[in-house]
Design a protein around this motif. Structure first.
Motif, short mmCIF file in Angstrom:
data_model
loop_
_atom_site.label_atom_id
_atom_site.label_comp_id
_atom_site.label_asym_id
_atom_site.label_seq_id
_atom_site.Cartn_x
_atom_site.Cartn_y
_atom_site.Cartn_z
N LYS A 23 25.98 39.81 27.18
CA LYS A 23 25.46 39.71 28.54
C LYS A 23 24.74 40.99 28.95
O LYS A 23 23.79 40.95 29.73
CB LYS A 23 26.60 39.40 29.52
CG LYS A 23 27.05 37.95 29.50
CD LYS A 23 28.09 37.72 30.59
CE LYS A 23 28.60 36.30 30.57
NZ LYS A 23 29.67 36.07 31.56
N LEU A 48 25.52 38.57 40.91
CA LEU A 48 25.95 38.87 39.54
C LEU A 48 27.46 39.11 39.49
O LEU A 48 28.14 38.66 38.58
CB LEU A 48 25.23 40.11 39.02
CG LEU A 48 23.93 39.92 38.25
CD1 LEU A 48 23.31 41.27 37.95
CD2 LEU A 48 24.17 39.17 36.96
N PHE A 49 27.95 39.82 40.51
CA PHE A 49 29.38 40.10 40.57
C PHE A 49 30.19 38.82 40.79
O PHE A 49 31.38 38.78 40.49
CB PHE A 49 29.70 41.11 41.67
CG PHE A 49 29.25 42.52 41.36
CD1 PHE A 49 29.42 43.06 40.09
CD2 PHE A 49 28.65 43.32 42.32
CE1 PHE A 49 29.00 44.35 39.79
CE2 PHE A 49 28.23 44.61 42.04
CZ PHE A 49 28.41 45.13 40.77
N SER A 50 29.56 37.78 41.34
CA SER A 50 30.29 36.53 41.56
C SER A 50 30.33 35.66 40.30
O SER A 50 31.00 34.63 40.27
CB SER A 50 29.67 35.74 42.72
OG SER A 50 28.49 35.07 42.29
N THR A 51 29.59 36.07 39.25
CA THR A 51 29.65 35.34 37.98
C THR A 51 30.78 35.92 37.12
O THR A 51 31.23 37.04 37.39
CB THR A 51 28.32 35.46 37.20
OG1 THR A 51 28.14 36.82 36.81
CG2 THR A 51 27.14 35.01 38.03
N PRO A 52 31.23 35.19 36.11
CA PRO A 52 32.31 35.74 35.27
C PRO A 52 31.79 36.85 34.35
O PRO A 52 31.87 36.73 33.12
CB PRO A 52 32.82 34.52 34.50
CG PRO A 52 31.69 33.56 34.50
CD PRO A 52 30.90 33.80 35.75
N THR A 53 31.21 37.88 34.94
CA THR A 53 30.67 39.00 34.18
C THR A 53 31.31 40.28 34.70
O THR A 53 31.17 40.59 35.89
CB THR A 53 29.13 39.10 34.36
OG1 THR A 53 28.56 37.82 34.13
CG2 THR A 53 28.51 40.11 33.43
N PRO A 54 32.02 41.02 33.85
CA PRO A 54 32.69 42.24 34.34
C PRO A 54 31.68 43.27 34.87
O PRO A 54 30.55 43.35 34.38
CB PRO A 54 33.40 42.78 33.09
CG PRO A 54 33.49 41.62 32.15
CD PRO A 54 32.31 40.77 32.44
#
Lengths: 438, 314
Positions: A2, A277-283
């Protein structure tokens, strides 16, 4: 994975932005190109500094002659000039000056001036018809006209300098003659016209070969110039100014890209895409890594393009490939970290726009001080100290060393210093950014 | 509708220094329903949604998405969610397709599956023929549709929509409301926030009314309307200053509540047929004249007025 996706997306946006592309590639190349035109050549070390060739029209109207003069000038067949006008003509058209001026002859002074006015030539040199006779007359005065295109500066200035130097030689003989006559008169002796002409002829015999050899080194100069010996760094500065300007421009704009590139964090925050972006499952760490990666990759592309362009177009020899490559990587990492560091202190793109411009300019100028003082013999020590307070200084010095023929062992301190800058700036920047978004 | 709980919040609190935004919010949303959070601007709706979608950390309390805690399993909770932010959050310098491809990757989609989902979403949101166009050249409605499409790429079981119809034309608004109902028909749970009473009323299986950071009432539309009982809502305009008239009307039998907003008077009354003649008479006594009257059946606006003493659009 990602992180790479984020990096590629950011790069796509950067390279689509005309503004970003202008600042990354076009402006540094244009600036160097302008300096290159100004200095009249490329950055090729072997060619050295190339002066611009100026088109010169020479009008020799001198009607005087050395004929009838006693001594060597009129009798020696080796001296093929029959007047001072011809002597000047021979000097100005000598082989040694062909790289500096492209001389063509004309008969009419009006035509010559007209040609300059029409920019068909840069300079017209008009030798008056009474040059030799005035010269030979003890109290005679005369002027050689140098008519120039007012839009040109460097070329005409060089031509004027050469003409002045040649005329100074003749003037010197007149001064010598005047002093000699005064001394003889003061001693109560009388001197006739023939004796005066003999003195003049002897002087002319001396200076004529000098005039003909203008532009090349004299075998036995009467006067030699000796300058004080400069220190090691100064004597090593054989790098062409165009090459140093290209290096300076590249470094300045690479650090600007580092700062502007990381500014996308603030822009995305304002546009709402960062929260998304922070609301997606991405650290968070992955997102920040992607941002850093995008800036790093963008700078690698930028620095590669600038170095290759400089090599191919401006004929700049950057030096040992391995040293330049490692130095470029260190510059890339430090500039990307510099961007993260700067942006971590900014609250909005509006604030960042002003602050980044200011900080990059100030640090850039501090780091580039050795380039600005390139022509200064024995520059003061504080210049080196100030330049090392900014990563740009270590980068500029590193490239200066490789362009002077330095190898890895000569630039490893610069590489190490840049990496230390990178780690320090990255550490502080990431800590602050993480704190903000966690 | 299944009995599985899609979203559950447990005593959520959030403050920003001295300012509290959310105080002890408890919500339970069943899988497959449309749940609306209704409240005026500044009520705390977006703060609740931000905490549920992992953008803000609660000062106290927790929430679960399909059983995944937002504080302990944030990535699993986020993977189950599709979030449509209130502001359009898309990359304007990328095309619609490039946007969807990127966001799809952020939700973990790859390869052929990603391409297939992007193609499907482009069809769903009606942008298939404009997929290569830069988003910056899109109309507001097209951007809104893309904004929603991004949240649906990974086929989430739960979709959060934060006031998705703010600032758009009626036609686009209608399309969005229809698409919300369509998604719900396909089995998605929709958590919808709005300050438009009509939207909450039309869409929702359950509604929670929020004000000043707290849930002040929740239930189905029918259950909420029951709170105000048989009260009628009357909107009146008068030709003078409202203060003296309000003072006179306050003590009129049958008048339960009276508020003024932008020169208009809102009353909750037991029986409008009995009360109205008295209002005309008392207004005339203080030198005022009623210039317009509108009588409304009890609705969510009435409920909000009843509970807070203010109109919903205040």
């Amino acid at each position: 994975m990602k992180s790479i996706d984020i990096a590629l997306k950011d790069m796509l946006q950067s390279f689509r932005s005309l503004f970003a592309v202008m600042f990354m590639f076009v402006i540094p190349i244009l600036m160097t190109g302008m300096f290159s035109l100004m200095f009249g050549g490329s950055g090729n070390d072997e060619e050295g500094f190339v002066l611009p060739t100026t088109k010169v029209i020479l009008v020799n109207q001198d009607e005087g002659s050395f004929a009838g003069m006693p001594g060597e000038v009129s009798q020696n067949p080796e001296y093929d000039a029959s007047s001072i006008g011809q002597l000047l003509t021979m000097a100005l058209t000598s082989e040694g000056l062909t790289g500096i001026m492209d001389v063509s002859m004309m008969d009419s002074s009006a035509d010559a001036r007209f040609a300059v006015d029409n920019q068909e030539a840069g300079v017209a040199i008009i030798i008056p018809k009474n040059l030799t006779t005035s010269f030979l007359a003890p109290l005679g005065t005369v002027a050689v006209e140098v008519y120039q295109d007012p839009t040109l500066s460097i070329g005409p200035a060089i031509i004027k300098g050469i003409v002045s130097q040649l005329l100074d030689n003749f003037s010197a003989s007149k001064i010598t003659l005047a002093v000699t006559l005064e001394q003889i008169e003061n001693s109560g002796q009388m001197i006739d016209e023939a004796q005066i002409q003999a003195v003049v002829a002897q002087y002319l015999a001396t200076i004529q070969p000098e005039g003909q050899s203008q532009g090349s080194e004299s075998a036995n100069p009467y006067l030699d110039i000796r300058a004080p010996k400069t220190d090691q760094n100064s004597s090593d500065q054989t790098i062409n100014p165009v090459a140093m300007i290209m290096a300076g421009m590249s470094i300045f704009y690479v650090y600007l890209t580092g700062a502007s590139g990381t500014q996308t964090i603030l822009k995305e925050e304002e546009d709402g895409t960062l929260p998304r972006l922070f609301s997606t499952p991405t650290p968070t760490a992955t997102i920040l890594r992607g941002k850093f990666l995008s800036v790093t990759l963008t700078i690698i592309v930028q620095i590669t393009v600038l170095l290759v362009f400089g090599e191919l177009v401006f004929k700049i020899h950057w030096g040992d490939l391995l040293s330049v490559a490692l130095l470029s990587i260190a510059i890339t990492l430090s500039s990307a970290a510099f961007g993260i560091f700067l942006v971590s202190f900014m609250k909005s793109t509006r604030q960042a726009g002003i602050m980044i411009g200011g900080v990059v300019t100030i640090l850039g100028m501090a780091g580039m001080m050795p380039i600005f003082t390139l022509g200064m013999p024995n520059p003061p020590a504080f210049i080196s100290i100030i330049s090392h307070l900014a990563p740009q200084g270590w980068a500029a010095e590193g490239l200066q060393v490789t362009m002077s023929g330095g190898v890895l062992s000569d630039v490893w301190t610069n590489i190490l210093a840049l990496l230390v800058w990178a780690v320090a700036l990255f550490g502080i920047g990431v800590y602050r950014v993480n704190k903000r978004y966690k | 509708m299944s009995n599985r709980i899609a979203i559950q919040t447990n005593n959520l609190h959030k403050d920003f220094g001295e300012v509290y935004a959310v105080r002890g919010v408890n919500i339970e949303i069943q899988s497959g329903e449309i749940f609306s959070l209704l409240g005026p601007n500044g009520a705390g709706k977006t703060t609740v949604i931000s905490m549920i979608s992992g953008l803000l950390k609660p000062n106290q309390g927790d929430a679960t998405i399909l059983g995944h805690s937002i504080t302990h399993e944030p990535l699993a909770a986020k993977a189950a969610l599709g979030v449509v932010p209130q502001e359009i959050a898309i990359y304007e310098d990328l095309s619609a397709r490039e946007n969807l491809m990127f966001w799809g990757k952020m939700y973990g989609l790859r390869g052929a599956h990603l391409k297939q989902r992007v193609a499907e979403i482009l069809e769903t949101i009606g942008l298939a023929d404009r997929q290569k166009g830069r988003v910056e050249k899109f109309s507001g409605g097209m951007k809104r549709r893309l904004n929603i499409g991004i949240a649906l790429l990974h086929e989430p079981e739960v979709v959060i929509m934060d006031e998705p119809t703010v600032g758009i034309d009626p036609q686009s608004r209608r399309k969005i409301l229809d698409s919300v109902m369509e998604l719900n028909k396909q089995g998605m749970t929709v958590f919808y926030t709005t300050h438009y009473m009509e939207e909450a009323q039309e869409l929702s299986d359950h509604i929670a009314i929020m004000d000043h950071g707290e849930i002040i009432a929740s239930g189905t539309h029918a259950e909420l309307v029951k709170i105000v009982g048989e009260l009628d809502r009357i909107e009146l305009n008068i030709n003078t200053e409202s203060d003296r008239v309000m003072e006179t009307w306050k003590n009129t039998p049958g008048v339960e509540k009276i508020t003024a907003e932008n020169g208009q008077l809102h009353l909750l009354v037991n029986d409008s047929n009995l009360v109205l003649p008295q209002l005309f008479e008392k207004a005339a006594q203080v030198g005022s004249r009623i210039t317009s009257v509108e009588i409304q059946e009890p609705n969510l606006e009435t409920v909000f007025l009843h509970l807070t003493g203010r109109a919903l659009r205040d």
